[in-house]
Design a protein around this motif. Structure first.
Motif, short mmCIF file in Angstrom:
data_model
loop_
_atom_site.label_atom_id
_atom_site.label_comp_id
_atom_site.label_asym_id
_atom_site.label_seq_id
_atom_site.Cartn_x
_atom_site.Cartn_y
_atom_site.Cartn_z
N ASN A 168 46.50 76.51 122.59
CA ASN A 168 47.44 76.60 121.91
C ASN A 168 47.82 75.84 120.51
N THR A 169 48.76 75.73 120.04
CA THR A 169 48.93 75.02 118.53
C THR A 169 50.02 74.24 118.74
N VAL A 170 50.20 73.23 119.89
CA VAL A 170 51.19 72.26 120.21
C VAL A 170 50.73 71.23 119.41
N ARG A 171 49.48 70.70 119.42
CA ARG A 171 49.03 69.50 118.61
C ARG A 171 49.21 69.64 117.16
N GLU A 172 49.14 70.92 116.55
CA GLU A 172 49.58 71.13 115.02
C GLU A 172 51.00 70.78 114.94
N ARG A 173 51.82 70.84 115.87
CA ARG A 173 53.17 70.46 115.55
C ARG A 173 53.37 68.94 115.87
N ILE A 174 52.94 68.42 117.05
CA ILE A 174 53.14 66.90 117.36
C ILE A 174 52.31 66.17 117.15
N GLY A 175 50.99 66.40 116.79
CA GLY A 175 50.00 65.49 116.56
C GLY A 175 49.20 65.28 117.50
N PRO A 176 48.24 64.35 117.69
CA PRO A 176 47.29 64.14 118.79
C PRO A 176 47.85 63.32 119.92
N ARG A 177 48.92 63.67 120.52
CA ARG A 177 49.63 62.97 121.53
C ARG A 177 49.78 63.56 122.85
N PRO A 178 49.68 63.08 123.97
CA PRO A 178 49.65 63.59 125.15
C PRO A 178 51.05 64.51 125.55
N TYR A 179 50.88 65.78 125.95
CA TYR A 179 52.26 66.50 126.10
C TYR A 179 52.13 67.44 127.46
N LEU A 180 53.42 67.79 127.70
CA LEU A 180 53.59 68.78 128.84
C LEU A 180 54.21 69.88 127.95
N PHE A 181 53.66 71.20 128.24
CA PHE A 181 54.19 72.28 127.73
C PHE A 181 54.79 73.29 128.75
N LEU A 182 56.21 73.25 128.85
CA LEU A 182 57.07 73.88 130.04
C LEU A 182 57.27 75.20 129.46
N THR A 183 56.89 76.31 130.17
CA THR A 183 57.24 77.66 129.67
C THR A 183 58.88 77.91 129.84
N ASP A 184 59.52 78.89 129.22
CA ASP A 184 60.91 79.04 129.46
C ASP A 184 61.09 79.41 130.88
N ALA A 185 59.87 80.25 131.58
CA ALA A 185 60.32 80.61 133.05
C ALA A 185 60.27 79.45 133.77
N ALA A 186 59.67 78.19 133.71
CA ALA A 186 59.62 77.13 134.57
C ALA A 186 60.55 76.37 134.15
N ALA A 187 60.94 75.99 132.79
CA ALA A 187 62.15 75.23 132.39
C ALA A 187 63.46 75.70 133.06
N THR A 188 63.66 76.92 132.86
CA THR A 188 64.84 77.66 133.28
C THR A 188 65.21 77.21 134.87
N ALA A 189 64.16 77.58 135.74
CA ALA A 189 64.22 77.60 136.90
C ALA A 189 64.49 76.09 137.38
N LEU A 190 63.91 75.10 136.57
CA LEU A 190 63.95 73.73 136.99
C LEU A 190 65.06 73.04 136.49
N GLY A 191 65.98 73.76 135.46
CA GLY A 191 66.95 73.13 134.87
C GLY A 191 66.68 72.28 133.88
N LEU A 192 65.78 72.45 133.04
CA LEU A 192 65.11 71.57 131.93
C LEU A 192 65.12 72.59 130.75
N THR A 193 66.17 73.20 130.46
CA THR A 193 66.26 74.03 129.22
C THR A 193 66.52 73.28 127.88
N LEU A 194 66.94 72.12 128.12
CA LEU A 194 67.38 71.27 126.80
C LEU A 194 66.53 70.05 126.61
N ILE A 195 65.47 70.02 127.36
CA ILE A 195 64.30 69.05 127.13
C ILE A 195 63.40 69.37 126.03
#
Length: 227
Positions: A168-195
């Motif tokens: 993916n291109t995540v680290r092109e946006r946030i730099g060399p940091r550890p991250y979690l990428f939540l897809t909308d399918a997961a975020a919506t069902a978990l109640g994490l759409t604003l995170i």
């Protein structure tokens, strides 16, 4: 009902087919780290197998144990852990999932710290273990458990999407940091759409995938991903 089997799996029962959370935790930087170890020690390892080879086992072990019992480990994939959980068991429990992933990340960091060689270690490659980190993908979708040889695996388009997202291109946006990428399918069902930070990836075979980037080990309570 079938038991979800895999390395270090829990006793959680799971239907052969159904909605699941699909988690992939990948050790970033490990390919370069091992290439450096190989250059330093030579490919025949005539002086013995470098301690770096035990490091991968320790780090993968920390991740595998860290995601349980909420997730069951399906299998190890090189330097990544593939795990899953029945959707019904976690839907609406976003805070619980974030706490679990924060705890898993702390266990990874502890294992990484223990693996850093002493200052009198002569090899210039092994100390680079200090730069290894994690990237995590969490997706939700339909998956089917299929017998494969003497074991089993999860198959289906959602499984394919989750694996595609490791590139993916995540680290092109946030730099060399550890991250979690939540897809909308997961975020919506978990109640994490604003995170976190809104982000999308696009693949020729999987299309556009929307989601949220959440920094692991950030300023959340006890190092958990931050809302």
């Amino acid at each position: 009902m079938d038991r979800a089997d895999g390395p270090g799996s829990s006793t959680t029962t799971d239907a052969p087919a159904g909605e699941r959370y699909l988690l992939l935790a990948d050790i970033s930087g490990y390919t370069g780290f091992m290439a450096g170890v190989e250059r330093e020690h030579a490919v025949d390892f005539s002086a013995g197998i470098p301690a770096a080879y035990a490091v991968l086992g320790a780090l993968l072990g920390a991740v595998s144990e860290g995601v349980q019992p909420e997730f069951t480990v399906i299998k190890l994939e090189g330097d990544a852990v593939f795990a899953a959980a029945p959707a019904a068991a976690l839907d609406g429990q976003g805070d619980r999932v974030l706490e679990k992933l924060g705890s898993m990340y702390r266990a990874f960091i502890d294992a990484r710290t223990r693996a850093i060689p002493s200052t009198d270690h002569l090899c210039t490659a092994c100390p680079a273990v200090a730069h290894l980190d994690l990237k995590v993908v969490l997706h939700r979708g339909h998956a089917v458990r299929q017998a494969v040889g003497s074991g089993s695996d999860l198959l289906g388009p959602a499984v394919t999407v989750a694996h595609r997202l490791l590139k993916n291109t995540v680290r092109e946006r946030i730099g060399p940091r550890p991250y979690l990428f939540l897809t909308d399918a997961a975020a919506t069902a978990l109640g994490l759409t604003l995170i976190g930070l809104g982000h999308h990836e696009a693949y020729p075979d999987a299309g556009r995938v929307e989601g949220r980037i959440v920094e692991l080990g950030g300023s959340g309570q006890d190092g958990a991903p931050t809302r």
